[in-house]
Scaffold this motif. Structure first.
Motif, PDB file in Angstrom:
ATOM      1  N   CYS A  79       0.868  -1.160   0.000  1.00 41.84           N
ATOM      2  CA  CYS A  79       0.000   0.000   0.000  1.00 41.84           C
ATOM      3  C   CYS A  79       0.912   1.220   0.000  1.00 41.84           C
ATOM      4  O   CYS A  79       1.708   1.417   0.929  1.00 41.84           O
ATOM      5  N   LEU A  80       0.835   2.013  -1.071  1.00 40.42           N
ATOM      6  CA  LEU A  80       1.698   3.182  -1.210  1.00 40.42           C
ATOM      7  C   LEU A  80       1.106   4.351  -0.440  1.00 40.42           C
ATOM      8  O   LEU A  80      -0.079   4.651  -0.586  1.00 40.42           O
ATOM      9  N   PRO A  81       1.914   5.028   0.382  1.00 42.53           N
ATOM     10  CA  PRO A  81       1.388   6.151   1.163  1.00 42.53           C
ATOM     11  C   PRO A  81       0.939   7.296   0.277  1.00 42.53           C
ATOM     12  O   PRO A  81       1.478   7.512  -0.810  1.00 42.53           O
ATOM     13  N   TRP A  82      -0.035   8.032   0.745  1.00 37.30           N
ATOM     14  CA  TRP A  82      -0.638   9.079  -0.091  1.00 37.30           C
ATOM     15  C   TRP A  82       0.205  10.340  -0.157  1.00 37.30           C
ATOM     16  O   TRP A  82       0.035  11.159  -1.062  1.00 37.30           O
ATOM     17  N   ASP A  83       1.140  10.525   0.768  1.00 39.64           N
ATOM     18  CA  ASP A  83       2.077  11.636   0.664  1.00 39.64           C
ATOM     19  C   ASP A  83       3.316  11.309   1.498  1.00 39.64           C
ATOM     20  O   ASP A  83       3.350  10.293   2.199  1.00 39.64           O
ATOM     21  N   PRO A  84       4.380  12.123   1.433  1.00 34.84           N
ATOM     22  CA  PRO A  84       5.626  11.779   2.132  1.00 34.84           C
ATOM     23  C   PRO A  84       5.509  11.710   3.648  1.00 34.84           C
ATOM     24  O   PRO A  84       6.425  11.213   4.299  1.00 34.84           O
ATOM     25  N   TYR A  85       4.421  12.191   4.214  1.00 32.75           N
ATOM     26  CA  TYR A  85       4.311  12.260   5.668  1.00 32.75           C
ATOM     27  C   TYR A  85       3.482  11.123   6.244  1.00 32.75           C
ATOM     28  O   TYR A  85       3.111  11.156   7.407  1.00 32.75           O
ATOM     29  N   HIS A  86       3.155  10.126   5.449  1.00 35.33           N
ATOM     30  CA  HIS A  86       2.381   9.001   5.925  1.00 35.33           C
ATOM     31  C   HIS A  86       3.050   7.694   5.522  1.00 35.33           C
ATOM     32  O   HIS A  86       3.600   7.595   4.430  1.00 35.33           O
ATOM     33  N   PRO A  87       2.986   6.672   6.375  1.00 38.80           N
ATOM     34  CA  PRO A  87       3.577   5.374   6.039  1.00 38.80           C
ATOM     35  C   PRO A  87       2.608   4.492   5.269  1.00 38.80           C
ATOM     36  O   PRO A  87       1.389   4.582   5.413  1.00 38.80           O
ATOM     37  N   GLY A  88       3.154   3.623   4.437  1.00 42.11           N
ATOM     38  CA  GLY A  88       2.396   2.534   3.841  1.00 42.11           C
ATOM     39  C   GLY A  88       2.973   1.225   4.353  1.00 42.11           C
ATOM     40  O   GLY A  88       3.591   1.181   5.418  1.00 42.11           O
ATOM     41  N   PHE A  89       2.796   0.141   3.586  1.00 40.44           N
ATOM     42  CA  PHE A  89       3.369  -1.132   4.028  1.00 40.44           C
ATOM     43  C   PHE A  89       3.654  -2.025   2.827  1.00 40.44           C
ATOM     44  O   PHE A  89       3.106  -1.849   1.731  1.00 40.44           O
ATOM     45  N   LEU A  90       4.555  -2.981   3.040  1.00 42.15           N
ATOM     46  CA  LEU A  90       4.899  -4.029   2.081  1.00 42.15           C
ATOM     47  C   LEU A  90       4.903  -5.345   2.840  1.00 42.15           C
ATOM     48  O   LEU A  90       5.640  -5.495   3.820  1.00 42.15           O
ATOM     49  N   SER A  91       4.063  -6.303   2.413  1.00 40.15           N
ATOM     50  CA  SER A  91       3.929  -7.581   3.116  1.00 40.15           C
ATOM     51  C   SER A  91       4.216  -8.736   2.170  1.00 40.15           C
ATOM     52  O   SER A  91       3.929  -8.651   0.965  1.00 40.15           O
ATOM     53  N   PHE A  92       4.731  -9.839   2.720  1.00 42.73           N
ATOM     54  CA  PHE A  92       4.998 -11.043   1.949  1.00 42.73           C
ATOM     55  C   PHE A  92       4.263 -12.224   2.566  1.00 42.73           C
ATOM     56  O   PHE A  92       4.092 -12.301   3.784  1.00 42.73           O
TER      57      PHE A  92
END
Length: 478
Positions: free
Chosen positions: A282-295
């Motif tokens: 899930c790509l964050p919507w701007d530089p000030y928010h985190p997203g995630f990468l899961s396997f």
């Protein structure tokens, strides 16, 4: 050892210092509120003052959704990669997109003439090597694990690249992997099935990058070593390329993690079952928010999440990339009036292309219908390569029609204002915004669309490689 159970529990990864931006303009604040009404996205200005608070960073647990993903411009990333970066203009963003698209679809000979730099044994232009990777994660390489911040990419040239020591004289070397410190590193033999460099030099899988005049700028050596995702999940004998001497990325990361369909990629090494998918992000919507990468994460439908799937298709010219078929586009519920032949084409999911690029006839139809819907708003000059722009600066209310992308297999992406329009400051809609779509030039691969990061933001994109499909789960990160 199999890479199993990579869908991590809350205790699998320690809390990292990530950025939670305390901002008023997001979803019902004192600056503006937003809601969906019918097939339209409505934004209301709630005050005449920009009352936004300054950004602050807070420690948050990340294990529930996998590895934390930060934009390269974030000042709150664990590596501090964004501290020495600055926001770029729309024109510069288009230039970076053009370089990226050229590296994927353009002529290698054209790229070589432009840069003058190639790896002689493969003719790979340096423009195709790690550049500005928009999104970063932190993983471990070697034994003991050396924690490094890397980009991740679903459309690489077929290998994970890592900046390694020794470095060139006077070059920064603090973010480079040190092979001499790893007890598990093994060289790949020149001529072996796992060595992609043909011919290579010496006994190991090594080649040099040179200028047209023959000056050696860097070495590329393919090796195997342990990759640790999170705090305790090792993957043995993971292949990657060590870039030595003059190699460094332009985004302050240490390299790029390959998530393509190539057999050596991390996505291909994940142990799969009928209950899990290879990976999702899930790509964050701007530089000030985190997203995630899961396997190896649980299928979203088994976790009770709303997901729609598109069928993965093979593109014979680019078999390692993830293509789905775009079969329809609607605005405010009305389909674009285009023939089926204009729509039926491969669409590449791309995390390092910002804007979404459509076939010229399809883009013209989208632009015309969207422009007709927005005819009551003040028109702004074109910005960079974005030619459909509006000035919302002095308005109290904005209404934007929802654009829906439909894909073969039943998947839908319903786009609201965040993912339809591009704002230089995407926390302030009451400024100049441009339609974040553009035509894909005929000099690139014909009949292909590219789904960029603006459109994908906030959506969990699920790669069910075993099932041959890609899923979309809306509103999974903000």
């Amino acid at each position: 050892m199999q890479l199993h159970a990579l869908a991590m529990s809350s205790s699998a990864i320690p809390c990292l210092l990530l950025c939670l931006f305390v901002l008023a303009p997001h979803l019902g604040s004192s600056y503006h509120t937003r809601y969906i009404h019918g097939g339209r996205h409505v934004v209301l200005r709630s005050s005449d003052h920009d009352s936004r608070a300054p950004p602050t960073c807070s420690p948050i647990p990340s294990g529930g959704d996998g590895l934390p993903v930060m934009h390269r411009l974030s000042p709150c990333a664990p590596s501090g990669a964004g501290l020495d970066q600055s926001e770029i203009s729309v024109g510069d963003t288009f230039y970076l997109d053009a370089l990226r698209l050229r590296s994927l679809f353009g002529s290698p000979s054209e790229d070589s003439r432009t840069t003058g730099l190639t790896i002689p044994s493969t003719a790979t232009p340096l423009v195709a090597l790690p550049g500005a990777n928009e999104y970063h994660v932190t993983v471990g390489f070697g034994s003991p694990a050396q924690k490094l911040t890397v980009g991740f990419d679903t459309a690489t040239t077929g290998a994970t690249f890592l900046q390694c020591k020794p470095c060139a004289s006077r070059a920064r070397c603090d973010k480079a992997f040190d092979p001499s410190r790893s007890s598990s590193l093994a060289h790949i033999a020149c001529g072996s099935r796992d060595c992609p460099l043909k011919p290579c030099s010496g006994h190991t899988c090594t080649a040099a990058a040179v200028t047209k005049k023959g000056t050696v700028l860097q070495n590329a050596t393919f090796v195997r070593d342990m990759l640790t995702v999170g705090s305790s999940i090792p993957l043995f004998n993971f292949r990657f390329a060590c870039l030595e001497m003059g190699a460094r990325t332009t985004d302050s990361s240490s390299g790029v993690l390959d998530l393509s369909r190539e057999r050596h990629s991390l996505a291909s090494r994940v142990y799969l079952s009928s209950d899990t998918v290879a990976f999702s992000y899930c790509l964050p919507w701007d530089p000030y928010h985190p997203g995630f990468l899961s396997f190896d994460t649980t299928r979203p439908e088994r976790a009770g999440r709303n997901v729609t799937y598109a069928k993965l298709c093979r593109n014979t010219a680019h078999p390692n990339l993830y293509f789905i078929k775009l079969i329809g586009i609607s605005i405010d519920g009305d389909d674009l009036p285009v023939p089926h032949s204009t729509l039926s084409g491969d669409a590449l999911l791309e995390v390092h292309t910002t804007f979404t690029y459509l076939m010229p006839d399809l883009y013209a139809a989208l632009r015309g219908k969207f422009g007709g819907w927005m005819k009551g708003y003040p028109v702004a000059p074109s910005s960079g390569g974005l030619d459909t722009c509006y000035d919302f600066t002095h308005l109290k209310t904005i209404e934007v029609p929802i654009i829906t992308l439909r894909f073969e297999g039943g998947a839908r992406l319903e786009l609201d204002i965040d993912r339809i329009m591009y704002f230089k400051d995407n926390r302030n809609f009451f400024s100049v915004g441009c339609l974040a779509f553009a035509p894909l030039g005929h000099n690139y691969m014909p009949g292909v669309a590219v789904i960029g990061s603006v459109v994908q933001a906030q959506t969990e994109v699920v790669y069910d490689v075993l099932g041959g499909k890609v899923g979309f789960v809306p509103n999974r990160c903000f």
